[in-house]
Design an enzyme around this catalytic site. Structure first.
Site, short mmCIF file in Angstrom:
data_model
loop_
_atom_site.label_atom_id
_atom_site.label_comp_id
_atom_site.label_asym_id
_atom_site.label_seq_id
_atom_site.Cartn_x
_atom_site.Cartn_y
_atom_site.Cartn_z
N THR A 1 -89.24 59.56 -37.61
CA THR A 1 -88.88 59.15 -36.78
C THR A 1 -87.20 59.09 -37.51
O THR A 1 -86.55 58.46 -36.46
CB THR A 1 -89.11 58.22 -36.24
OG1 THR A 1 -89.31 56.89 -36.68
CG2 THR A 1 -90.91 58.21 -35.34
N LYS A 2 -86.42 58.93 -38.96
CA LYS A 2 -85.61 58.67 -39.14
C LYS A 2 -84.61 59.28 -39.33
O LYS A 2 -85.14 60.34 -38.75
CB LYS A 2 -86.01 57.69 -39.85
CG LYS A 2 -86.85 56.42 -41.05
CD LYS A 2 -86.69 55.58 -40.08
CE LYS A 2 -87.56 54.60 -39.82
NZ LYS A 2 -88.35 54.05 -40.58
N ASN A 3 -83.64 58.77 -39.33
CA ASN A 3 -82.35 59.75 -39.38
C ASN A 3 -82.66 61.00 -40.44
O ASN A 3 -81.66 62.01 -39.82
CB ASN A 3 -80.98 59.25 -39.58
CG ASN A 3 -80.47 58.52 -38.26
OD1 ASN A 3 -81.47 58.37 -37.33
ND2 ASN A 3 -80.00 57.42 -38.04
N ILE A 4 -83.03 60.93 -41.32
CA ILE A 4 -83.32 61.89 -42.10
C ILE A 4 -85.10 62.04 -42.88
O ILE A 4 -85.53 60.88 -43.22
CB ILE A 4 -82.53 61.50 -43.73
CG1 ILE A 4 -81.03 62.26 -43.63
CG2 ILE A 4 -83.37 62.82 -44.93
CD1 ILE A 4 -80.53 62.56 -45.06
N TYR B 1 -89.11 58.42 -43.86
CA TYR B 1 -90.69 58.72 -41.84
C TYR B 1 -90.05 60.00 -41.07
O TYR B 1 -88.84 60.18 -40.79
CB TYR B 1 -90.65 57.10 -41.92
CG TYR B 1 -92.15 57.24 -40.86
CD1 TYR B 1 -92.94 58.19 -41.22
CD2 TYR B 1 -91.31 56.90 -39.66
CE1 TYR B 1 -94.08 57.68 -40.40
CE2 TYR B 1 -92.21 56.78 -38.80
CZ TYR B 1 -93.95 57.57 -39.31
OH TYR B 1 -94.30 57.10 -38.23
#
Ligand SMILES: *Cc1c(COP(=O)(O)O)cnc(C)c1O
Length: 390
Positions: free
Chosen positions: A187-190, A185
């Site tokens: 906002t996630k790290n990937i 998603y």
């Protein structure tokens, strides 16, 4: 008081020229749907995690990954799944949609991860799975959780939405349990826009998950539109529409290549925050353990009204006045009306999750942030706390 700087968005993704060029070439290729880039992203992600390519399946969200994993696991209808009340609603909704019953074990207030002792206490004859969430990127105590699972013959599904880079005692998050579910998603790290990945220890679980993620069509359907010519497909069960597109995988392939450099940058920001905020009357994230690798997904601070002179919610407003976006991860699940009505839960039943949820704020933590952005956040935190005393 109000800053002339631009608004600092919480969770801003870092997208490079490689991602843009790859999306461009997907669009020009005419093949937007599930195809070669999804296969490559699965392959690359499996390699990153040190598992076999046939142990990974890309889907269109972590919510889908959690749902499909629990369906693929063939748990008995209505079986109990133990999870944490301090999580995103998707964790719990996926349990419900899989026809299972969520049961909570409270968190350890220091680590904010599910407390293994509370898991043991929540086990009944109907318990069939444990769903730990590696909160903020910190690993759960997987040795203890796996020992409990083994002792009681329970399935383990790891919610790794925060935990792409996480390791516990040298082992990567998502490779302990029967299933590991990841989110890409925004906002996630990937980031792939929307996207998710399932890892499974058993390749049979992955092949069933793939069938379920594409309408329940037999395995060959994934290759139905290839240049091998038309082939009939067979529907072998009532599946879902959860497949990832090449358009998304095109972004993910290049995001994965930057995962370590982005992690290092977030680690620098994390260390700067911890250093600069140490003297303030706020709760900082628990110290890292040397035998763990933290994914540095969320930098969560605690604003206790008595010691900070401001409530959590007015702190957020004051940060916003200073053009700093923040997040709340999360109000505990029993705070929401749906779960209260459906299950009769009250937040007080899980006090550590309730208190954390009512006092927590997540500061911006993106590899895209400049040193100047980081200092702006620190200044804003200090100013937002001391306002009342002026
Ligand atoms: C983001 C998140 C999810 C859901 O991920 P999606 O890819 O948006 O479906 C699930 N669990 C946790 C803990 C999350 O943070």
């Amino acid at each position: 008081m109000v800053s002339s700087d631009p608004y600092l968005i919480f969770g801003a993704p870092s997208i490079g020229e490689e991602e843009i060029a790859e999306v461009d070439s997907v669009l020009r290729s005419g093949w937007l749907g599930t195809g070669p880039r999804v296969a490559q992203f699965e392959h690359d992600f499996a390699a990153y995690k040190g598992v076999a390519p046939l142990q990974a399946a890309a889907v269109n969200s972590c919510t889908a990954a959690l749902h499909v994993s629990m369906v693929a696991a063939r748990l008995d209808p209505g079986a109990e799944v133990i999870t944490t009340p301090l999580t995103f609603c998707a964790t719990v909704n996926a349990i419900i949609h899989a026809g299972l019953k969520p049961v909570f074990a409270d968190i350890d207030p220091v680590t904010q991860c599910i407390d293994p002792q509370a898991i043991e206490a929540a086990i009944t004859s109907r318990t069939q799975a444990i769903l730990p969430v590696h909160f903020a990127g910190r690993p759960c105590e997987m040795d203890r959780i796996m020992a409990i699972a083994e002792k009681h013959n329970l399935l383990v599904i790891e919610d790794c939405a925060h935990a792409i880079e996480t390791e516990f005692k040298g082992q990567k998050a998502g490779t302990f349990g029967d299933f590991g579910c990841f989110s890409f998603y925004v906002t996630k790290n990937i980031v792939t826009g929307e996207g998710g990945m399932i890892l499974a220890r058993d390749e049979k679980h992955i092949s069933r998950a793939k069938v379920l993620a594409l309408h329940g069509m037999s395995k060959d359907a994934w290759h139905r539109f290839s240049d091998k010519g038309y082939r009939h497909y067979q529907v072998v069960e009532a599946g879902f529409k959860y497949n990832m597109m090449d358009l998304q995988a095109a972004i993910g392939i290049h995001q994965l290549r930057s995962v370590d450099s982005n992690w290092l940058r977030r680690g620098e920001i994390w260390a700067r925050y911890s250093d600069a905020l140490a003297g303030l009357p706020i709760r900082l994230p628990a110290a890292e353990s040397p035998d763990q690798r933290h994914a540095y997904h969320l930098y969560t601070i605690g604003i206790d009204e008595d010691s900070c002179g401001t409530s959590r919610d007015s702190f957020i407003d004051r940060m916003n006045d200073r053009m700093i976006g923040t997040g709340v991860h999360y109000l505990s699940i029993p705070e929401h009306p749906f779960y209260q009505l459906r299950f009769g839960w009250k937040p007080e039943q899980w006090p550590a999750s309730m208190t954390t949820g009512r006092t927590t704020v997540s500061l911006p933590l993106s590899p895209k942030m400049s040193d100047r952005d980081v200092e702006r956040v620190i200044d804003a935190v200090e100013a937002s706390l001391t306002l009342r005393q002026r």
